[in-house]
Scaffold this motif. Sequence first.
Motif, mmCIF file in Angstrom:
data_model
loop_
_atom_site.group_PDB
_atom_site.id
_atom_site.type_symbol
_atom_site.label_atom_id
_atom_site.label_comp_id
_atom_site.label_asym_id
_atom_site.label_seq_id
_atom_site.Cartn_x
_atom_site.Cartn_y
_atom_site.Cartn_z
ATOM 1 N N TRP A 1 31.332 56.658 0.095
ATOM 2 C CA TRP A 1 30.627 57.833 -0.805
ATOM 3 C C TRP A 1 30.611 57.310 -2.238
ATOM 4 O O TRP A 1 31.774 56.725 -2.671
ATOM 5 N N TYR A 2 29.471 57.525 -2.670
ATOM 6 C CA TYR A 2 29.696 57.379 -4.359
ATOM 7 C C TYR A 2 30.202 58.845 -4.891
ATOM 8 O O TYR A 2 30.073 59.763 -4.480
ATOM 9 N N ASP A 3 31.089 58.404 -5.881
ATOM 10 C CA ASP A 3 32.110 59.567 -6.451
ATOM 11 C C ASP A 3 32.344 58.914 -8.013
ATOM 12 O O ASP A 3 33.219 58.708 -8.387
ATOM 13 N N GLN A 4 31.159 59.224 -9.030
ATOM 14 C CA GLN A 4 31.286 58.419 -10.170
ATOM 15 C C GLN A 4 31.840 59.366 -11.254
ATOM 16 O O GLN A 4 31.628 60.636 -11.217
ATOM 17 N N ALA A 5 32.022 58.902 -12.454
ATOM 18 C CA ALA A 5 32.822 59.703 -13.371
ATOM 19 C C ALA A 5 31.529 60.306 -14.254
ATOM 20 O O ALA A 5 31.802 61.160 -15.123
ATOM 21 N N GLU A 6 30.385 59.871 -14.185
ATOM 22 C CA GLU A 6 29.259 60.172 -15.183
ATOM 23 C C GLU A 6 28.249 61.024 -14.444
ATOM 24 O O GLU A 6 28.192 60.935 -12.996
ATOM 25 N N HIS B 1 16.509 59.428 1.555
ATOM 26 C CA HIS B 1 17.337 60.658 1.565
ATOM 27 C C HIS B 1 18.869 60.347 1.207
ATOM 28 O O HIS B 1 19.329 59.270 1.014
ATOM 29 N N ILE B 2 19.145 61.524 0.725
ATOM 30 C CA ILE B 2 20.575 61.660 -0.182
ATOM 31 C C ILE B 2 21.454 62.531 0.585
ATOM 32 O O ILE B 2 20.850 63.720 1.010
ATOM 33 N N GLN B 3 22.579 62.246 1.085
ATOM 34 C CA GLN B 3 23.448 62.859 1.765
ATOM 35 C C GLN B 3 24.522 63.356 1.131
ATOM 36 O O GLN B 3 25.334 62.436 0.432
ATOM 37 N N TYR B 4 25.214 64.552 1.095
ATOM 38 C CA TYR B 4 26.290 64.904 0.447
ATOM 39 C C TYR B 4 27.559 65.074 1.460
ATOM 40 O O TYR B 4 27.111 65.156 2.602
ATOM 41 N N ALA B 5 28.701 64.952 0.785
ATOM 42 C CA ALA B 5 29.854 64.910 1.633
ATOM 43 C C ALA B 5 29.958 66.137 2.649
ATOM 44 O O ALA B 5 30.364 66.086 3.684
ATOM 45 N N LEU C 1 22.493 64.281 -9.965
ATOM 46 C CA LEU C 1 23.903 64.276 -9.348
ATOM 47 C C LEU C 1 25.012 64.471 -10.217
ATOM 48 O O LEU C 1 25.236 63.564 -10.953
ATOM 49 N N PRO C 2 25.654 65.529 -10.327
ATOM 50 C CA PRO C 2 26.708 65.879 -11.148
ATOM 51 C C PRO C 2 27.843 64.830 -11.117
ATOM 52 O O PRO C 2 28.216 64.351 -9.794
ATOM 53 N N ALA C 3 28.827 64.660 -12.119
ATOM 54 C CA ALA C 3 30.148 63.676 -11.798
ATOM 55 C C ALA C 3 30.668 64.394 -10.434
ATOM 56 O O ALA C 3 30.626 65.426 -10.516
ATOM 57 N N HIS D 1 28.354 61.553 -2.729
ATOM 58 C CA HIS D 1 26.817 61.309 -2.008
ATOM 59 C C HIS D 1 26.825 60.235 -1.702
ATOM 60 O O HIS D 1 27.521 59.232 -1.843
ATOM 61 N N ARG D 2 25.775 59.910 -0.715
ATOM 62 C CA ARG D 2 25.454 58.343 -0.441
ATOM 63 C C ARG D 2 23.961 58.446 -0.169
ATOM 64 O O ARG D 2 23.218 59.573 0.193
#
Length: 111
Positions: A47-52, A64-68, A83-85, A89-90
Amino acid sequence: MPASVTNLLDSLPSSLTAELFETLIKTPELRIERILSDGQVTPEGQWYDQAEDEWILLLQGAAHIQYADGREVALTVGDSLLLPARCQHRVSWTTEDEITVWLAVFYPPSQ
């Protein structure tokens, strides 16, 4: 000096063996990337889980973007998504019919 014109859909490869990330602009507070996909997805369980915050615009192709939490969003040409900080998502799908071209803008999170 006058600015030179560029086109984000120019110089696209005919195929890719991996996603291609190109930084177009980078400052301490802002990063803009052109991302090219050709059927690539984020590996299962990653999963992408970025600070910005990240704002994306799909310029070509489909994805397609999938959320956790399991929700999935389909994107086509012209669609944008914020996509908020810390929003896990992936990328769960990109078309193999053509190169998918993303414009991604990263900036400090909204307060």
